[in-house]
Design a protein around this motif. Sequence first.
Motif, mmCIF file in Angstrom:
data_model
loop_
_atom_site.group_PDB
_atom_site.id
_atom_site.type_symbol
_atom_site.label_atom_id
_atom_site.label_comp_id
_atom_site.label_asym_id
_atom_site.label_seq_id
_atom_site.Cartn_x
_atom_site.Cartn_y
_atom_site.Cartn_z
ATOM 1 N N SER A 15 -5.906 4.010 3.286
ATOM 2 C CA SER A 15 -5.365 4.017 2.579
ATOM 3 C C SER A 15 -4.656 2.280 1.827
ATOM 4 C CB SER A 15 -3.287 4.595 2.934
ATOM 5 O OG SER A 15 -2.638 4.064 1.287
ATOM 6 N N PHE A 17 -1.846 2.344 0.084
ATOM 7 C CA PHE A 17 -0.627 1.942 0.744
ATOM 8 C C PHE A 17 0.169 1.150 1.699
ATOM 9 C CE2 PHE A 17 -0.829 5.400 -2.411
ATOM 10 C CZ PHE A 17 -0.598 4.704 -3.904
ATOM 11 N N LEU A 39 -3.361 13.236 8.544
ATOM 12 C CA LEU A 39 -3.054 13.678 7.012
ATOM 13 C C LEU A 39 -2.972 15.008 6.834
ATOM 14 C CD1 LEU A 39 -2.102 10.749 4.696
ATOM 15 C CD2 LEU A 39 -0.639 11.442 6.389
ATOM 16 N N LYS A 42 -0.002 16.340 9.742
ATOM 17 C CA LYS A 42 1.022 15.643 9.700
ATOM 18 C C LYS A 42 1.458 15.854 11.354
ATOM 19 C CE LYS A 42 1.137 15.099 5.307
ATOM 20 N NZ LYS A 42 1.789 15.375 4.003
ATOM 21 N N LYS A 55 4.857 11.130 3.437
ATOM 22 C CA LYS A 55 3.898 10.258 3.777
ATOM 23 C C LYS A 55 4.026 8.966 3.881
ATOM 24 C CE LYS A 55 2.867 11.745 -1.481
ATOM 25 N NZ LYS A 55 2.882 10.946 -3.154
ATOM 26 N N VAL A 56 2.232 8.436 4.543
ATOM 27 C CA VAL A 56 2.074 7.144 4.831
ATOM 28 C C VAL A 56 2.081 5.560 3.631
ATOM 29 C CG1 VAL A 56 1.243 7.898 7.198
ATOM 30 C CG2 VAL A 56 -0.489 7.494 4.602
ATOM 31 N N PRO A 57 2.890 4.529 4.443
ATOM 32 C CA PRO A 57 2.931 4.441 5.262
ATOM 33 C C PRO A 57 4.605 4.454 5.632
ATOM 34 C CG PRO A 57 3.276 2.680 3.320
ATOM 35 C CD PRO A 57 2.839 3.837 2.651
ATOM 36 N N GLU A 68 8.118 4.138 1.842
ATOM 37 C CA GLU A 68 7.188 3.708 0.630
ATOM 38 C C GLU A 68 6.825 2.214 0.828
ATOM 39 O OE1 GLU A 68 7.283 4.963 -2.629
ATOM 40 O OE2 GLU A 68 7.288 6.665 -1.655
ATOM 41 N N SER A 69 5.697 1.889 0.399
ATOM 42 C CA SER A 69 4.886 0.797 0.605
ATOM 43 C C SER A 69 5.684 -0.354 -0.093
ATOM 44 C CB SER A 69 3.404 0.791 0.099
ATOM 45 O OG SER A 69 3.207 1.231 -1.655
ATOM 46 N N GLN A 233 -4.004 15.292 -2.645
ATOM 47 C CA GLN A 233 -2.657 14.571 -2.861
ATOM 48 C C GLN A 233 -2.435 13.195 -1.671
ATOM 49 O OE1 GLN A 233 0.734 17.042 -1.818
ATOM 50 N NE2 GLN A 233 0.168 18.453 -3.219
ATOM 51 N N LEU A 234 -3.752 13.240 -0.761
ATOM 52 C CA LEU A 234 -3.345 12.364 -0.082
ATOM 53 C C LEU A 234 -3.300 10.596 -1.367
ATOM 54 C CD1 LEU A 234 -5.907 13.340 2.662
ATOM 55 C CD2 LEU A 234 -3.027 13.554 2.591
ATOM 56 N N SER A 236 -2.701 10.985 -3.955
ATOM 57 C CA SER A 236 -2.080 10.513 -5.341
ATOM 58 C C SER A 236 -1.326 9.746 -5.380
ATOM 59 C CB SER A 236 -1.513 11.920 -5.810
ATOM 60 O OG SER A 236 -1.002 12.103 -4.360
HETATM 61 N N1 LIG Z 1 4.483 5.461 -3.014
HETATM 62 C C1 LIG Z 1 3.755 5.237 -2.014
HETATM 63 C C2 LIG Z 1 2.542 6.187 -2.083
HETATM 64 C C3 LIG Z 1 2.156 6.536 -0.559
HETATM 65 C C4 LIG Z 1 0.925 7.684 -0.454
HETATM 66 O O1 LIG Z 1 0.941 8.526 -1.514
HETATM 67 N N2 LIG Z 1 0.277 7.972 1.174
HETATM 68 C C5 LIG Z 1 -0.873 8.625 0.488
HETATM 69 C C6 LIG Z 1 -1.550 8.521 1.221
HETATM 70 S S1 LIG Z 1 -2.458 7.230 0.393
HETATM 71 C C7 LIG Z 1 0.173 9.742 1.742
HETATM 72 O O2 LIG Z 1 0.849 10.122 2.913
HETATM 73 N N3 LIG Z 1 -0.047 11.171 1.335
HETATM 74 C C8 LIG Z 1 0.264 12.635 1.935
HETATM 75 C C9 LIG Z 1 0.477 13.071 1.004
HETATM 76 O O3 LIG Z 1 0.137 13.714 -0.049
HETATM 77 O O4 LIG Z 1 0.782 14.499 1.616
HETATM 78 C C10 LIG Z 1 4.411 4.390 -1.516
HETATM 79 O O5 LIG Z 1 3.678 3.392 -2.381
HETATM 80 O O6 LIG Z 1 4.310 3.852 -0.335
#
Ligand SMILES: N[C@@H](CCC(=O)N[C@@H](CS)C(=O)NCC(=O)O)C(=O)O
Length: 236
Positions: A15, A17, A39, A42, A55-57, A68-69, A233-234, A236
């Motif tokens: 990721s 992020f 993911l 979860k 979501k991570v991180p 939120e990163s 969505q991983l 996205s």
């Molecule tokens: N805007 C968030 C985006 C984080 C994000 O999209 N993380 C993805 C991994 S790259 C995630 O955890 N996706 C899990 C999901 O959509 O269910 C950030 O900046 O932290």
Amino acid sequence: MAREGGLKLLGLTVSPFVLRVRMALQLKGLGYEYIEQDLFTKGELLLVSNPVHKKVPVLIHDGKPVCESLAIVHYVDEVWAATGPSILPADPYERADARFWAAYADSKLLPAWVGIMWAPTEEERAEKVEDTLTAIGHLEEAFGKCSNGKAFFAGDSVGYLDLVLGSQLFWFEALQKMFGVVVIEEGKAPLLAAWVKRFGQTDTAKEVVPDVDTAVQYLKKLQSHRPGSTVAQLLS
Ligand SMILES: N[C@@H](CCC(=O)N[C@@H](CS)C(=O)NCC(=O)O)C(=O)O
């Protein structure tokens, strides 16, 4: 590296992020417990720590989650202001400008190159390549303005925008490997092309950026789960 008591990071190796947060922690010289998340299934800790987006991180500091990163990078910079270099610029105008370009990189550039991977037709892929190159064109100008002739967006050393864009670079390599797309081309974005080489030589990049093949393998795994899976969505 000093291990900061009570600092945990819930992440995913590929990721961007998560990577920018790891880069921020590396810059500050902070040790932490890294907990890789699945993911596809979860875990409880992620669900209770980030119940809104899941979501991570997520950075957990003394039991309190920060999500939120970009918010996490700001938090790290503020809490450990006296430790290591500053990540955000000190000057309020430069700070606002850096935030503007970080938001641009995440809202325009990132979805465009992710779109290259998921485009259902070659025509749609070409559109996403075009969108990606347009965003890179704007960021090339931003680099000229922010760096003021110096090596990095932040000047002589790595800072906020270096992390925000630098955390996406290994995916650009994966795009080249998988689709033959050159995202940062020397002829079109000479300043950024030179910056990519310099950034790759920094300890920040060397210590935390994953191997490009890890990204390629992960993308293949994701592609095999499409369509209709939340895994779509991983990135996205
Ligand atoms: N805007 C968030 C985006 C984080 C994000 O999209 N993380 C993805 C991994 S790259 C995630 O955890 N996706 C899990 C999901 O959509 O269910 C950030 O900046 O932290």
